[in-house]
Scaffold this motif. Structure first.
Motif, PDB file in Angstrom:
ATOM      1  N   ARG A 195      46.140  29.099  99.261  1.00  0.00           N
ATOM      2  CA  ARG A 195      45.110  29.242  98.250  1.00  0.00           C
ATOM      3  C   ARG A 195      43.492  29.357  98.571  1.00  0.00           C
ATOM      4  NH1 ARG A 195      48.409  29.635  94.245  1.00  0.00           N
ATOM      5  NH2 ARG A 195      49.394  28.026  93.331  1.00  0.00           N
ATOM      6  N   GLU A 221      41.235  24.253  77.696  1.00  0.00           N
ATOM      7  CA  GLU A 221      41.233  25.036  79.077  1.00  0.00           C
ATOM      8  C   GLU A 221      42.704  25.417  79.192  1.00  0.00           C
ATOM      9  OE1 GLU A 221      40.051  21.751  81.682  1.00  0.00           O
ATOM     10  OE2 GLU A 221      38.115  21.737  80.847  1.00  0.00           O
ATOM     11  N   TYR A 263      36.284  25.624  98.096  1.00  0.00           N
ATOM     12  CA  TYR A 263      37.005  26.286  99.253  1.00  0.00           C
ATOM     13  C   TYR A 263      36.244  25.977 100.643  1.00  0.00           C
ATOM     14  CZ  TYR A 263      38.820  29.866  95.865  1.00  0.00           C
ATOM     15  OH  TYR A 263      39.430  30.236  95.060  1.00  0.00           O
ATOM     16  N   GLU A 321      42.893  28.748  76.897  1.00  0.00           N
ATOM     17  CA  GLU A 321      42.059  29.885  77.093  1.00  0.00           C
ATOM     18  C   GLU A 321      42.477  30.395  78.694  1.00  0.00           C
ATOM     19  OE1 GLU A 321      38.046  28.976  76.349  1.00  0.00           O
ATOM     20  OE2 GLU A 321      38.653  28.872  74.107  1.00  0.00           O
ATOM     21  N   GLY A 322      43.308  29.653  79.222  1.00  0.00           N
ATOM     22  CA  GLY A 322      43.952  30.291  80.479  1.00  0.00           C
ATOM     23  C   GLY A 322      43.011  29.747  81.505  1.00  0.00           C
ATOM     24  N   TRP A 323      42.187  28.854  81.383  1.00  0.00           N
ATOM     25  CA  TRP A 323      41.442  28.350  82.509  1.00  0.00           C
ATOM     26  C   TRP A 323      42.042  27.387  83.469  1.00  0.00           C
ATOM     27  CZ3 TRP A 323      37.271  29.566  84.415  1.00  0.00           C
ATOM     28  CH2 TRP A 323      36.258  28.989  85.244  1.00  0.00           C
ATOM     29  N   SER A 352      39.121  34.470  81.331  1.00  0.00           N
ATOM     30  CA  SER A 352      38.867  33.171  80.309  1.00  0.00           C
ATOM     31  C   SER A 352      37.592  32.678  81.259  1.00  0.00           C
ATOM     32  CB  SER A 352      39.850  32.292  80.552  1.00  0.00           C
ATOM     33  OG  SER A 352      40.024  31.831  81.633  1.00  0.00           O
ATOM     34  N   THR A 408      45.273  27.983  84.264  1.00  0.00           N
ATOM     35  CA  THR A 408      46.137  28.587  85.032  1.00  0.00           C
ATOM     36  C   THR A 408      45.070  29.447  86.047  1.00  0.00           C
ATOM     37  OG1 THR A 408      47.256  29.636  83.063  1.00  0.00           O
ATOM     38  CG2 THR A 408      47.476  30.851  85.104  1.00  0.00           C
ATOM     39  N   PHE A 409      43.957  29.743  85.821  1.00  0.00           N
ATOM     40  CA  PHE A 409      43.028  30.166  86.807  1.00  0.00           C
ATOM     41  C   PHE A 409      42.654  29.184  87.953  1.00  0.00           C
ATOM     42  CE2 PHE A 409      38.748  32.220  87.912  1.00  0.00           C
ATOM     43  CZ  PHE A 409      39.179  33.219  88.420  1.00  0.00           C
ATOM     44  N   MET A 410      42.437  27.847  87.299  1.00  0.00           N
ATOM     45  CA  MET A 410      42.205  26.955  88.442  1.00  0.00           C
ATOM     46  C   MET A 410      43.463  26.580  89.243  1.00  0.00           C
ATOM     47  SD  MET A 410      39.092  25.212  87.889  1.00  0.00           S
ATOM     48  CE  MET A 410      39.946  23.748  88.867  1.00  0.00           C
ATOM     49  N   LYS A 411      44.343  26.759  88.987  1.00  0.00           N
ATOM     50  CA  LYS A 411      45.700  26.569  89.889  1.00  0.00           C
ATOM     51  C   LYS A 411      45.615  27.511  91.257  1.00  0.00           C
ATOM     52  CE  LYS A 411      49.213  25.051  86.458  1.00  0.00           C
ATOM     53  NZ  LYS A 411      50.035  25.838  85.540  1.00  0.00           N
ATOM     54  N   LEU A 412      44.893  28.728  90.893  1.00  0.00           N
ATOM     55  CA  LEU A 412      44.919  29.568  91.881  1.00  0.00           C
ATOM     56  C   LEU A 412      43.724  29.145  92.790  1.00  0.00           C
ATOM     57  CD1 LEU A 412      44.667  33.273  90.092  1.00  0.00           C
ATOM     58  CD2 LEU A 412      46.567  31.879  90.984  1.00  0.00           C
ATOM     59  N   THR A 413      43.023  28.113  92.813  1.00  0.00           N
ATOM     60  CA  THR A 413      42.035  27.629  93.712  1.00  0.00           C
ATOM     61  C   THR A 413      42.698  26.479  94.558  1.00  0.00           C
ATOM     62  OG1 THR A 413      41.138  25.842  92.310  1.00  0.00           O
ATOM     63  CG2 THR A 413      40.324  28.144  91.768  1.00  0.00           C
ATOM     64  N   PRO A 414      42.143  26.227  95.817  1.00  0.00           N
ATOM     65  CA  PRO A 414      42.717  25.162  96.633  1.00  0.00           C
ATOM     66  C   PRO A 414      42.427  23.801  95.830  1.00  0.00           C
ATOM     67  CG  PRO A 414      40.852  26.319  97.996  1.00  0.00           C
ATOM     68  CD  PRO A 414      41.146  26.992  96.257  1.00  0.00           C
ATOM     69  N   PHE A 415      41.496  23.774  94.995  1.00  0.00           N
ATOM     70  CA  PHE A 415      41.232  22.538  94.337  1.00  0.00           C
ATOM     71  C   PHE A 415      42.597  21.904  93.621  1.00  0.00           C
ATOM     72  CE2 PHE A 415      38.551  19.781  91.253  1.00  0.00           C
ATOM     73  CZ  PHE A 415      38.231  19.145  92.292  1.00  0.00           C
ATOM     74  N   PRO A 416      43.355  20.803  94.044  1.00  0.00           N
ATOM     75  CA  PRO A 416      44.305  20.531  93.405  1.00  0.00           C
ATOM     76  C   PRO A 416      44.119  19.806  92.023  1.00  0.00           C
ATOM     77  CG  PRO A 416      43.648  19.133  95.299  1.00  0.00           C
ATOM     78  CD  PRO A 416      42.823  19.894  95.123  1.00  0.00           C
ATOM     79  N   TYR A 469      41.198  17.682  90.074  1.00  0.00           N
ATOM     80  CA  TYR A 469      40.663  18.268  88.869  1.00  0.00           C
ATOM     81  C   TYR A 469      40.648  17.014  87.817  1.00  0.00           C
ATOM     82  CZ  TYR A 469      39.115  21.459  85.171  1.00  0.00           C
ATOM     83  OH  TYR A 469      38.429  21.996  84.138  1.00  0.00           O
TER      84      TYR A 469
END
Lengths: 244, 300
Positions: free
Chosen positions: B74, A78, B103, A81-83, B85, A85-93, A97
């Motif tokens: 966010r 994860e 969200y 593959e940049g996943w 990805s 990083t992508f998760m960091k953009l969501t409000p899900f801390p 996770y």
């Protein structure tokens, strides 16, 4: 909370769909179990006790595999593959996770325990008291947490290939030296001493004690907790360093 | 406050190299902004700082008047990054469902599927088995899953064919109609011109121009004459010349921006302006745009 539950659910789906998981943590231990309790003549005096004993060995072997191999390698995947990083953009801390991943993983451990136990029951008719089934299962579930810590330490590695190789070696070394494949009493003295310091030996030993009607040794508790703390601190430290 | 994004004197260094140098701008609610520049100009670094993925070495970045790392931020942003990805072992529908759960007020599954145009068959497919274009559509869906007010697209159309490109920009136009703020990076001048109200032009980590596309294009062809002077009144005189677009002072030199440097020189000499150390510069913009347009030709 809802998001964590959803995440847990999908984590479990992901683990189940992973062919390596099914192969290493279900198929292999059950196959070994069948071979060493039915095909190979081990010459043990009490066949019934050996069958129960070896069932515990293989269940711990199965759970340890999923904790070390699956958990760690997935984290590296994860990351690369940049996943992540992508998760960091969501409000899900990220703590949520990680928690969801842990829960998903532990639920899979529980499932593996149940499946391997059932296999033992079906293959050899292993009979234990309800308490023994329950407590040995519970022990294996809870004592698998230090191995998740090993997994998360492997999860700090940069490349999937290295993580795969290293976790394979650790897994097989811990399993064989810890007496999961064959009892350590047939080991040379020196190796027996080594085994007594390994988390895998104490992981399995706790379950062996329970089916013999004993309580796991206090040293098993101490050593497993010790390993848990060391690996957790190490993983947190390395992760912190990587983020700066 | 109408400010969605605010950067003040932001710099980012990676070791000894400076990727972004003293960048300041404000982006207002509802605008569509193109961050334009050749490869390596610092566009992605700037976006990453706005997204809170990178910490600026210097200066301040605010999104919705607060730190972009805040969960409240966010919840209101969505992004499509360059490297799309995909999480493995899950199907398209499952990933979309998973993202929606993050969200507080996500788009409904129906809205999301219709927006991205996935059919029932594609929704059931494992994400890792999707084609490049389908992956991009999934990325688009994930960026919109939370019904964000501010959306980032980093090089959204690289590698897409002409139809897919047109589809993408049509979708962006509908987002714009809904009052959403859109920030995208591109190295295609044409795209920035067609689809944005404002272009922030980057080169070598600096903003070299910022304005609406027409202004920017008007400014491109500019060259300048610069000199040193002791005459305080020189600005008024220079601005009275026909060919002069604007004048400014920098590092003790007066710069006269124009399309016709020869004519300006003639005027300077004819009016006996007190000018020392005269030199002629080609605008940096011009170089940047040459790069940009050249690149566009190659890709066609």
């Amino acid at each position: 909370m809802n998001a964590i539950m959803t995440q847990c659910k999908f984590e479990m789906i992901r683990i189940f769909r992973n062919p390596y998981f099914v192969f290493w943590t279900l198929f292999m231990p059950i196959l070994f179990y069948f071979i060493f309790t039915n095909i190979v003549n081990t010459g043990v005096p009490d066949q019934g006790e050996w069958q129960a004993y070896y069932l515990m060995s293989m269940t711990t072997f199965s759970v340890m595999g999923s904790a070390i191999m699956n958990f760690g390698i997935r984290m590296v995947q994860e990351q690369t593959e940049g996943w992540s990083t992508f998760m960091k953009l969501t409000p899900f801390p990220s703590w949520a996770y990680f928690t969801a991943k842990m829960f998903g993983q532990l639920t899979m451990h529980l499932l593996s325990i149940i499946i391997v136990f059932i296999a033992g029951f079906l293959i050899n008719g292993v009979s234990l008291t309800i308490d023994q089934w329950l407590f040995s299962g519970l022990w294996i579930l809870i004592a698998s947490i230090p191995f998740l810590a090993i997994g998360s330490l492997i999860g700090t590695m940069k490349k999937v290939e290295t993580a795969g190789g290293v976790s394979n070696i650790i897994y097989l070394a811990l399993a064989s030296l810890g007496g999961m494949w064959m009892p350590i009493r047939i080991f040379p003295d020196f190796l027996q001493k080594v085994a007594e310091w390994l988390p895998s030996y104490h992981f399995a030993s706790g379950a062996w004690e329970i089916i013999l009607g004993n309580v796991p040794d206090w040293r098993s508790f101490l050593i497993l907790i010790g390993y848990l703390i060391v690996f957790m601190l190490l993983a947190t430290y390395i992760r912190g360093k990587q983020e700066n | 406050m109408g400010n969605v994004v605010q950067l003040e004197h932001v710099s980012k260094k990676f070791g000894k190299t400076t990727a972004v140098k003293d960048v300041s701008f404000i982006i207002e609610k509802g605008s569509t902004v193109a961050i334009l520049g050749p490869n390596g100009a610092g566009k992605t670094t700037t976006i990453s700082m706005m997204l809170g993925l990178l910490e600026p070495s210097d200066g301040m970045v605010k999104v919705f008047d607060t730190n972009p790392k805040e969960i409240t931020v966010r919840n209101r942003i969505g992004a499509m990054l360059q490297e799309t990805s995909v999480i493995d072992m899950l199907k398209v529908r499952e990933i979309m469902e998973m993202f929606r759960s993050y969200y507080t007020s996500p788009l409904s599954m129906e809205e999301l599927t219709s927006l991205t145009g996935f059919n029932a068959d594609e929704l059931k497919r494992r994400a890792s088995k999707l084609s490049g274009g389908q992956r991009r559509r999934l990325g688009f869906a994930l960026a919109l899953a939370g019904d964000p007010d501010l959306i980032f697209f980093d090089e959204p159309t690289v590698g897409l064919d002409i139809t897919a490109r047109r589809n993408f920009w049509e979708k962006v136009a509908t987002l714009k109609l809904q009052g959403k703020t859109v920030i995208f990076t591109t190295h295609y001048l044409q795209e920035a011109d067609d689809f944005s109200e404002r272009i922030i032009l980057f080169n070598n980590g600096e903003i070299v121009a910022d304005g609406n596309p027409d202004e920017i294009k008007h400014n491109i062809a500019t060259r300048s004459v610069s000199f040193q002077t002791n005459d305080k009144e020189v600005f008024a005189l220079l601005q009275s010349f026909d060919q002069v677009i604007r004048c400014y002072e920098k590092d003790g030199r007066i710069f006269v921006v124009t399309n016709d440097t020869d004519a300006v020189l003639t005027e300077i000499f004819r009016n006996k302006v007190d000018a020392k150390n005269i030199s002629i510069e080609n605008g940096r913009l011009e170089e940047v745009f040459e790069n940009l347009t050249a690149e566009r030709k190659e890709t066609i």
